[in-house]
Design a protein around this motif. Structure first.
Motif, mmCIF file in Angstrom:
data_model
loop_
_atom_site.group_PDB
_atom_site.id
_atom_site.type_symbol
_atom_site.label_atom_id
_atom_site.label_comp_id
_atom_site.label_asym_id
_atom_site.label_seq_id
_atom_site.Cartn_x
_atom_site.Cartn_y
_atom_site.Cartn_z
ATOM 1 N N UNK A 1 0.557 -1.480 0.050
ATOM 2 C CA UNK A 1 0.020 0.011 0.146
ATOM 3 C C UNK A 1 0.650 1.422 -0.169
ATOM 4 N N UNK A 2 1.881 1.182 0.354
ATOM 5 C CA UNK A 2 2.763 2.338 0.604
ATOM 6 C C UNK A 2 3.120 2.846 -0.628
ATOM 7 N N UNK A 3 3.698 1.331 -1.434
ATOM 8 C CA UNK A 3 4.782 1.743 -2.174
ATOM 9 C C UNK A 3 3.744 2.092 -3.163
ATOM 10 N N UNK B 1 1.539 6.636 -6.561
ATOM 11 C CA UNK B 1 0.784 7.448 -6.998
ATOM 12 C C UNK B 1 1.245 9.347 -7.223
ATOM 13 N N UNK B 2 2.016 8.971 -5.723
ATOM 14 C CA UNK B 2 1.882 10.416 -6.079
ATOM 15 C C UNK B 2 3.035 10.822 -6.999
ATOM 16 N N UNK C 1 0.806 11.955 -9.524
ATOM 17 C CA UNK C 1 0.318 12.992 -9.240
ATOM 18 C C UNK C 1 1.759 14.462 -9.608
ATOM 19 N N UNK C 2 2.520 14.238 -9.531
ATOM 20 C CA UNK C 2 3.944 15.052 -9.739
ATOM 21 C C UNK C 2 4.483 14.948 -11.188
ATOM 22 N N UNK C 3 3.530 14.148 -11.915
ATOM 23 C CA UNK C 3 3.611 13.919 -13.753
ATOM 24 C C UNK C 3 4.996 13.551 -13.887
ATOM 25 N N UNK C 4 5.710 12.736 -13.071
ATOM 26 C CA UNK C 4 6.940 12.033 -13.399
ATOM 27 C C UNK C 4 6.510 10.892 -14.180
ATOM 28 N N UNK D 1 -0.391 0.318 -12.874
ATOM 29 C CA UNK D 1 0.118 0.477 -14.617
ATOM 30 C C UNK D 1 0.766 1.733 -14.814
ATOM 31 N N UNK D 2 2.246 1.737 -15.483
ATOM 32 C CA UNK D 2 2.401 2.954 -15.482
ATOM 33 C C UNK D 2 3.470 2.363 -17.107
#
Lengths: 68, 397
Positions: free
Chosen positions: A40-42, A47-48, A51-54, B60-61
């Protein structure tokens, strides 16, 4: 630090989060597991970063190199 | 992590791609190998149980950039996006989660600005080519890639028949997974050329509809949901079922049967006892104009004894990108015809994408007849392959 805290084994001794007393062996008492917490942490971390568009391929390589 | 985060974010936004490939790993071994490359040689590989703990949590990525070249000189740049469907969760019990993953992977492709997206493996099966299930998009088109897959399966089967001296006209062809998009496409393409077609799938109504369609053209057809119920022994077999893992075991086959396993994951069980059958992996193509991955996952994402070999479903999107043809080619289920197959084969061949040299789990399928003529990519050409190149490219050798 999070990766070390949730690693299956504490290869560097205490991670200092639990003040000298590791909670990992007791997680099952509150219906948690280190594997679920780690996963879950991963996911939250990735996801974060998304969101930073990396770029996903870059952040995937980062987490693939985290300590286990 | 030496580069600035802001710089990386800007790079991510500015690098639009021509195509995207959405896939998943067919085994835990394959997933472990990908992660090992990403970890790098300075880190010990992750234990298998760690991978099984971690992988289901990865959203997914994109995994790597893919650059493909054409023999015409055209180039296209793309992304390989993994949906990270766990290899042991392809079953119906996880369908909703898997569809969510495919949608998220599709969203990555749209965000990356891909003009065309190939849906590989179970990605297309899960949504059954129904693109309405995918996120809203404006300029991005999707293709299942199944038409070129069928093309390569049929070419491979013909090639094996030529090597083994099997006459298609006298053959009994069994198709497992016959009512799927790939299976039914193979049936339409081969039925006119064989003696009899045996159709096997789970849904008897769909089997009967396909049988009626083939019988209308004069083909002798038999259908069964149970492989043991066919009256004839097939000498040609195409495995195209959407099984969750390699579990298929055969009953009776004709002596020296040719078996094409074109599924992903593979259909045939590793313990299938078929000492006399000739097995090869179908639906694979080879890019002769150049293929690069960054990070370098060559040979890890595309595991094959020959170089630059990729599944047909992914190659279809690449071929269309090289052509500059950003329209969906393969959609839905049941629309693959001989004409559509020929059309996409010509597009692919124009850019140097051909049937891959044949191989199976033990390595290359040896062609005793082939005169060893090597091209610059170490592709071994036989006399029939030169003929195929001439036919599609339109050049005299």
């Amino acid at each position: 630090m999070l990766a070390e805290m949730l690693a299956r084994e504490c290869t560097h001794g205490h991670c200092e989060v639990c003040q000298g007393s590791c909670v990992k062996p007791s997680l099952f008492e509150v219906s948690l597991s280190a594997a679920e917490l780690r996963g879950a942490s991963l996911r939250r971390y990735l996801d974060t970063l998304d969101e930073l568009e990396l770029p996903g391929e870059v952040t995937l390589a980062w987490v693939a190199q985290l300590p286990v | 992590m030496g580069r600035s985060v802001a710089g990386l974010a800007e790079k991510g936004r500015s690098n639009e791609v021509d195509f995207a490939l959405i896939g998943h790993q067919e085994s835990w071994r394959a997933a472990a190998d990908v992660l090992a490359v990403l970890r790098g040689p300075e880190h010990a590989p992750l234990p298998d149980d760690e991978i099984k703990d971690i992988l289901p949590w990865i959203p997914p990525r994109a995994v790597c950039h893919v650059d493909v070249g054409s023999i015409t000189g055209a180039k296209a740049c793309g992304l390989y996006i993994d949906s990270f469907i766990p290899p042991d969760r392809l079953d119906a019990a996880h369908m909703r989660d898997n569809i969510t993953r495919v949608r998220a992977a599709a969203a990555c492709a749209i965000k990356a600005g891909a003009n065309i997206v190939s849906l590989g493996g179970f990605s297309s099966i899960l949504i059954e080519g129904n693109f309405d299930q995918l996120p809203e998009r404006y300029d991005t088109v999707f293709t299942t890639g199944n038409t070129l897959t069928v093309g390569f399966i049929v070419q491979g089967l013909r090639e094996m028949c030529a090597r083994e001296g099997s006459d298609l006209r006298g053959s009994t062809l069994l198709i497992i997974g016959a009512t799927g998009d790939v299976g039914s496409g193979c049936a339409r393409c081969l039925a006119p050329f064989v003696k009899c077609v045996l159709l096997n799938a789970r849904n008897v109504d769909r089997l009967r509809r396909l049988a009626v369609e083939l019988e209308a053209d004069g083909t002798e057809v038999e259908v069964a949901t149970d492989l043991q119920r066919f009256s004839a022994e097939p000498n040609l077999v195409i495995c195209a079922a959407s099984l969750t893992g390699p579990s298929l075991l055969f009953g009776h086959l004709a002596p020296n049967a040719i078996v094409c396993d074109a599924a992903y994951p593979k259909n045939l069980s590793p313990s299938a006892q078929m000492p006399v059958a000739k097995i090869f992996f179908g639906g694979l193509g080879q890019i002769t104009g150049g293929l690069n991955f960054a990070p370098d996952l060559h040979g890890t994402l595309n595991r094959n004894p020959f170089p630059n070999v990729v599944h047909g479903c992914l190659l279809e999107g690449m071929a269309l990108a090289l052509e500059g043809r950003f329209k969906p080619f393969s959609q839905g289920r049941g629309f693959i015809t001989q004409g559509r197959v020929k059309e996409i084969e010509k597009v692919a061949a124009r850019h140097g994408i051909y049937l891959a040299p044949l191989s199976n789990a033990t390595g290359p399928v040896k062609d005793e007849r082939a005169c060893q003529t090597k091209c610059s990519n170490d592709k071994v050409f036989g006399p029939d392959e030169f003929e195929r190149v001439r036919m599609y490219v339109g050049q005299d050798q």
